[in-house]
Design a protein around this motif. Structure first.
Motif, PDB file in Angstrom:
ATOM      1  N   VAL A  79       0.894  -1.245  -0.034  1.00  0.00           N
ATOM      2  CA  VAL A  79      -0.239  -0.079  -0.081  1.00  0.00           C
ATOM      3  C   VAL A  79       0.939   1.347  -0.187  1.00  0.00           C
ATOM      4  N   GLN A  80       0.628   2.160  -0.782  1.00  0.00           N
ATOM      5  CA  GLN A  80       1.099   3.189  -0.934  1.00  0.00           C
ATOM      6  C   GLN A  80       0.226   4.755  -0.798  1.00  0.00           C
ATOM      7  N   THR A 125      -4.781  16.356  -1.525  1.00  0.00           N
ATOM      8  CA  THR A 125      -5.301  15.144  -1.576  1.00  0.00           C
ATOM      9  C   THR A 125      -4.336  13.831  -1.669  1.00  0.00           C
ATOM     10  N   CYS A 126      -4.827  12.878  -1.185  1.00  0.00           N
ATOM     11  CA  CYS A 126      -4.185  11.717  -0.945  1.00  0.00           C
ATOM     12  C   CYS A 126      -4.818  10.715  -1.680  1.00  0.00           C
ATOM     13  N   THR A 127      -3.810  10.202  -2.727  1.00  0.00           N
ATOM     14  CA  THR A 127      -3.942   9.106  -3.806  1.00  0.00           C
ATOM     15  C   THR A 127      -3.423   7.848  -3.078  1.00  0.00           C
ATOM     16  N   VAL A 128      -4.339   6.783  -2.873  1.00  0.00           N
ATOM     17  CA  VAL A 128      -3.945   5.589  -2.424  1.00  0.00           C
ATOM     18  C   VAL A 128      -3.713   4.327  -3.764  1.00  0.00           C
ATOM     19  N   TRP A 165       0.771  14.872   6.147  1.00  0.00           N
ATOM     20  CA  TRP A 165       0.594  13.504   5.845  1.00  0.00           C
ATOM     21  C   TRP A 165      -0.527  12.790   5.764  1.00  0.00           C
ATOM     22  N   CYS A 166      -0.905  12.030   4.781  1.00  0.00           N
ATOM     23  CA  CYS A 166      -2.088  11.079   4.822  1.00  0.00           C
ATOM     24  C   CYS A 166      -1.458   9.721   5.248  1.00  0.00           C
ATOM     25  N   GLY A 213       2.196   8.776   3.719  1.00  0.00           N
ATOM     26  CA  GLY A 213       2.693   9.279   2.600  1.00  0.00           C
ATOM     27  C   GLY A 213       4.149   9.957   2.783  1.00  0.00           C
ATOM     28  N   GLN A 214       4.532  10.586   1.622  1.00  0.00           N
ATOM     29  CA  GLN A 214       5.682  11.173   1.869  1.00  0.00           C
ATOM     30  C   GLN A 214       5.559  12.476   2.875  1.00  0.00           C
TER      31      GLN A 214
END
Length: 118
Positions: A2-3, A21-24, A96-97, A109-110
């Protein structure tokens, strides 16, 4: 695997709305029992949990930010979005997400640096 990846403007003017926005990838944000958080760290301070989105679409916010915070999702894109309104320079932070289940934070997240400045 998972990223999570944050995206959005790195500079926001005071009084405007910050949107990230966080893209998973690697899992669906609707997978049972997972919660999707936004966490931030202003310079020189500790981590602050802003709120989360549940796998079932429910949301929960930090009471200190609740009046200005909204978290939503787009299941077709497997994304969730943070909106923070009426920002001030005190909202400058790394955002962060994060994926969580059972009080364990699994993947982060980064991180996205957001600066509030005119």
């Amino acid at each position: 695997q998972v990223q999570l990846q944050e995206s959005g403007p790195g500079l926001v003017k005071p009084s405007q709305t910050l949107s990230l926005t966080c893209t998973v990838s690697g899992d669906s944000i609707t997978t049972n029992s997972y919660y999707w958080h936004w966490i931030r760290q202003p310079p020189g301070t500790g981590l602050e949990c802003m709120g989360y989105l549940g796998y079932d679409g429910t949301t929960n916010y930090n009471p200190s930010l609740k009046s200005r915070t909204s978290i939503s999702r787009d299941t077709s894109k497997n994304q969730f979005t943070l909106q923070l309104s009426s920002v001030t320079p005190e909202d400058t932070a790394v955002y962060w997400c994060v994926r969580e289940m059972g009080m364990t934070f699994f993947e982060w997240g980064q991180g996205a640096q957001v600066t509030v400045s005119s």
